[in-house]
Design a protein around this motif. Sequence first.
Motif, PDB file in Angstrom:
ATOM      1  N   VAL A   1       0.850  -1.188   0.000  1.00  0.00           N
ATOM      2  CA  VAL A   1       0.000   0.000   0.000  1.00  0.00           C
ATOM      3  C   VAL A   1       0.889   1.242   0.000  1.00  0.00           C
ATOM      4  CG1 VAL A   1      -1.804   1.275   1.223  1.00  0.00           C
ATOM      5  CG2 VAL A   1      -1.786  -1.235   1.261  1.00  0.00           C
ATOM      6  N   PRO A   2       0.719   2.150  -0.961  1.00  0.00           N
ATOM      7  CA  PRO A   2       1.558   3.362  -0.999  1.00  0.00           C
ATOM      8  C   PRO A   2       1.227   4.293   0.164  1.00  0.00           C
ATOM      9  CG  PRO A   2      -0.206   3.519  -2.621  1.00  0.00           C
ATOM     10  CD  PRO A   2      -0.270   2.125  -2.062  1.00  0.00           C
ATOM     11  N   ASN A   3       2.153   5.163   0.472  1.00  0.00           N
ATOM     12  CA  ASN A   3       1.917   6.170   1.496  1.00  0.00           C
ATOM     13  C   ASN A   3       1.077   7.289   0.897  1.00  0.00           C
ATOM     14  OD1 ASN A   3       3.448   5.213   3.851  1.00  0.00           O
ATOM     15  ND2 ASN A   3       5.204   5.386   2.474  1.00  0.00           N
ATOM     16  N   VAL A   4      -0.177   7.336   1.299  1.00  0.00           N
ATOM     17  CA  VAL A   4      -1.131   8.299   0.759  1.00  0.00           C
ATOM     18  C   VAL A   4      -1.696   9.129   1.901  1.00  0.00           C
ATOM     19  CG1 VAL A   4      -3.272   8.589  -0.539  1.00  0.00           C
ATOM     20  CG2 VAL A   4      -1.730   6.697  -1.088  1.00  0.00           C
ATOM     21  N   ASN A   5      -1.773  10.432   1.679  1.00  0.00           N
ATOM     22  CA  ASN A   5      -2.306  11.312   2.709  1.00  0.00           C
ATOM     23  C   ASN A   5      -3.817  11.183   2.811  1.00  0.00           C
ATOM     24  OD1 ASN A   5       0.209  12.393   3.388  1.00  0.00           O
ATOM     25  ND2 ASN A   5       0.050  14.012   1.856  1.00  0.00           N
TER      26      ASN A   5
ATOM     27  N   PRO B   1      -1.273  10.436   7.061  1.00  0.00           N
ATOM     28  CA  PRO B   1      -1.461   9.380   6.054  1.00  0.00           C
ATOM     29  C   PRO B   1      -2.630   8.478   6.427  1.00  0.00           C
ATOM     30  CG  PRO B   1       0.284   8.760   7.556  1.00  0.00           C
ATOM     31  CD  PRO B   1      -0.162  10.134   7.975  1.00  0.00           C
TER      32      PRO B   1
ATOM     33  N   SER C   1      -1.369   2.939   5.072  1.00  0.00           N
ATOM     34  CA  SER C   1      -0.186   3.295   4.283  1.00  0.00           C
ATOM     35  C   SER C   1       1.016   2.459   4.727  1.00  0.00           C
ATOM     36  CB  SER C   1       0.129   4.780   4.444  1.00  0.00           C
ATOM     37  OG  SER C   1      -0.844   5.580   3.814  1.00  0.00           O
TER      38      SER C   1
END
Length: 313
Positions: free
Chosen positions: A205-209, A225, A229
């Motif tokens: 899972v990408p680091n997404v805000n 995040p 994330s």
Amino acid sequence: MSLVRLRMDLAYDGGGFHGWARQPGLRTVQGCIEHALSVITGVHRSKDGIAHRRVVWEPRLVVAGRTDTGVHASHQVAHLDIPAAVLQACRGHMGVDGVLALERRLRHLLPADIVLLGLSMAPTGFDARFSALERTYLYRVSQGGQPGDPRMRGYVLDLEGSLDLQAMNEAVAVCIGLHDFGSFARPNPGGTTIRKVLAAHWDLVPNVNLFETAPGQSAVGYLPPFMESGLTVFRIVADAFAHNMVRSLVAACIQVGQGRRSVQWFADKVAHPLREGSTGPIDARGLTLEHVAYPPDDQLAERAQAIRARRTL
């Protein structure tokens, strides 16, 4: 006795339950819901204020997928056959129909770790278990030795070291299609461990805000995040699952990802369904039933009839 069928949509935190299925002396999801239904429909108070039980109907739920001890559900589906008269009696002094009255009463009585997402009249031919087209499970892992988020401790498995996701995906790709998953499931006397897997994949899972800034605007303050994330998540979709199947597949995949087993070893397990010690289930805490899909209403009965047939390869 005229019965009507209700569809029940649920979510629950499995950490405090010994699985879905009712078991004497143990706290289960089914047991808690059926007890609440019994209280609502089977107890009345006499003029002296003493509660008495009048047994006119014993509630029994049929569920889309029986989750094991400690397994969670963000969206589970069950059905309930209830006498029409009992359903209407749930109205009491409420100026609403019986279904909405029962829904409100259930929400009041259910424990905090079970959430009733909705209660509705089931369409003709609906069977929560046999009408289902597919079920989606996710298994969440925190890898790389990073400290886990304590708020997620009941829903994520913490692993030291890193995983080889490419090797894990090469392995799990073998599962796609119709196979006998006897190597990854508890034996089912009189039944079968043949299942059709539609999708299976490991992803980081990408680091997404959690919040996004509007185009042309600069960020103000800290942007937190999403809680997921950085997690490694396994997603698997199948028409149905055998007992312990997902957790056993995850355990085997992690052995491959840690370099303790080869992709060929995994493929051999799929090709030769034999249950033995190296393919036992992993910790339940990371597993969640996320979704159950059903066909259009006019195909429900046909689907239920087809899935009841004993399948072969």
